[in-house]
Design an enzyme around this catalytic site. Structure first.
Site, PDB file in Angstrom:
ATOM      1  N   ASP A 123      -5.292   5.529   4.575  1.00 51.28           N
ATOM      2  CA  ASP A 123      -4.144   5.353   5.463  1.00 51.28           C
ATOM      3  C   ASP A 123      -4.496   5.875   6.863  1.00 51.28           C
ATOM      4  OD1 ASP A 123      -0.990   4.803   5.399  1.00 51.28           O
ATOM      5  OD2 ASP A 123      -1.241   6.749   6.366  1.00 51.28           O
ATOM      6  N   ARG A 124      -3.689   6.775   7.409  1.00 49.71           N
ATOM      7  CA  ARG A 124      -3.977   7.309   8.737  1.00 49.71           C
ATOM      8  C   ARG A 124      -5.397   7.890   8.798  1.00 49.71           C
ATOM      9  NH1 ARG A 124      -1.229  12.772  11.181  1.00 49.71           N
ATOM     10  NH2 ARG A 124      -1.843  12.537  13.343  1.00 49.71           N
ATOM     11  N   HIS A 291      -0.094   1.325  -2.433  1.00 46.71           N
ATOM     12  CA  HIS A 291      -0.720   1.881  -1.239  1.00 46.71           C
ATOM     13  C   HIS A 291      -1.373   3.235  -1.469  1.00 46.71           C
ATOM     14  CE1 HIS A 291      -1.327   3.042   2.914  1.00 46.71           C
ATOM     15  NE2 HIS A 291      -0.556   4.098   2.743  1.00 46.71           N
TER      16      HIS A 291
END
Length: 310
Positions: A123-124, A291
């Site tokens: 993710d980030r 996710h």
């Protein structure tokens, strides 16, 4: 912009690390703009692992202990998250450009004694890892990224369906202090929606880790940091990607791309086509999950990472 303060270490945070990441040592690393929390464990070639949003280093607790059997594993809290420093607003949102965060993580690794290392991000953290590999190709041995589309590809391809599923990519980029004020009404509910609303089935979080994510992400400083990070994605990160594409810059090191087939990016994007344009020799690892890959599919991820990094 002035240096910002990290959250103080508490007995509960240290105890949680000891429970979920046994054998890892907590360290405070002084970076130019503030302190970064790092946990270091294991022995062998260095491996930096960068968490996603709105999480902390704890997202790796089902993977990192296994990797530490072969690698010296470094888990950090990115600036704006967990126990690391949290800058506020800055001109052009520079404090949260992924280039800025990548340079800070490079400093952390240097101060821990590692010049060249393997790199994994979700993710980030994957956005930061990708930028680090593009900007500093001599420092990254191998790169693995999880469930992201680069900023330029994301915004070029965004449509109403993507905007519905990833609504906060467009909400959090609104000018300050609009999203900050609205989130302040119930920050735990907002962060909880992100942590639980990106798949059709429940994410099997450890309850202690989930509470740590919600608590750390719901502070006023953390909410402001999250908004600034998304604003940076729409401005500085987008500009950096455009410049890279125009110059023909690509990721030079061996790269492995994970994504969840049941997640937003797996449903909406041709991940292999997008990533081949940035890393021509990339390998691909789609997984039957959503996710939050490190906690939804830890065994599959660990096996693929051990094979790839070794």
């Amino acid at each position: 912009m002035t240096p910002s303060e990290p959250l103080p270490e508490t007995p509960s945070s240290a105890a949680l690390d000891a429970a979920l990441l046994p054998g890892f040592e907590r360290r405070r690393v002084a970076a130019p703009e503030g302190e970064v929390l790092a946990l270091v464990g294991g022995k062998g070639p260095p491996l930096l692992m960068l968490h996603g949003d709105p999480q902390t280093h704890l997202c790796w607790h089902r993977i990192a202990p296994r990797l530490a059997e072969r690698f010296t594993v470094v888990l950090t809290d990115l600036r704006g998250r967990g126990e690391s420093h949290k800058p506020g607003g800055s001109p052009g949102h520079h404090a949260y450009h992924k280039r800025t965060l990548a340079a800070e993580q490079l400093t952390v690794m240097e101060r821990l004694g590692f010049r060249r290392f393997n790199l994994v991000g979700h993710d980030r953290g994957a956005r930061v890892a990708r930028r680090l590999a593009l900007d500093h190709p001599d420092r990254v041995e191998r790169l693995a990224v999880m469930d992201i589309v680069p900023a330029l590809d994301f915004y070029e391809r965004a449509d109403s369906a993507i905007a519905q599923d990833y609504f906060y990519f467009f909400f959090l980029t609104q000018p300050a202090p609009l999203p900050e004020r609205l989130i302040a009404g119930d920050p735990r509910a907002f962060m909880g929606q992100i942590l639980t609303g990106l798949a059709d089935r429940a994410v099997p979080y450890d309850p202690r880790a989930l509470e740590a994510y919600l608590s750390a992400a719901s502070s006023e400083q953390a909410v402001a940091a999250m908004c600034e990070c998304f604003r940076a994605g729409l401005t500085g990160d987008l500009a950096a990607d455009r410049a890279d594409r125009a110059a023909g810059r690509r990721i030079a090191c061996p790269t492995l791309v994970f994504w969840g087939e049941q997640g937003v990016v797996g449903r909406h994007f041709d991940m292999a086509a997008i990533w081949r344009a940035w890393a021509p020799e990339a390998g691909f690892a789609p997984l039957p999950c959503g996710h939050f890959i490190p906690e939804e599919a830890p065994e599959a991820v660990t096996g693929r990472l051990l094979a790839f990094l070794s």
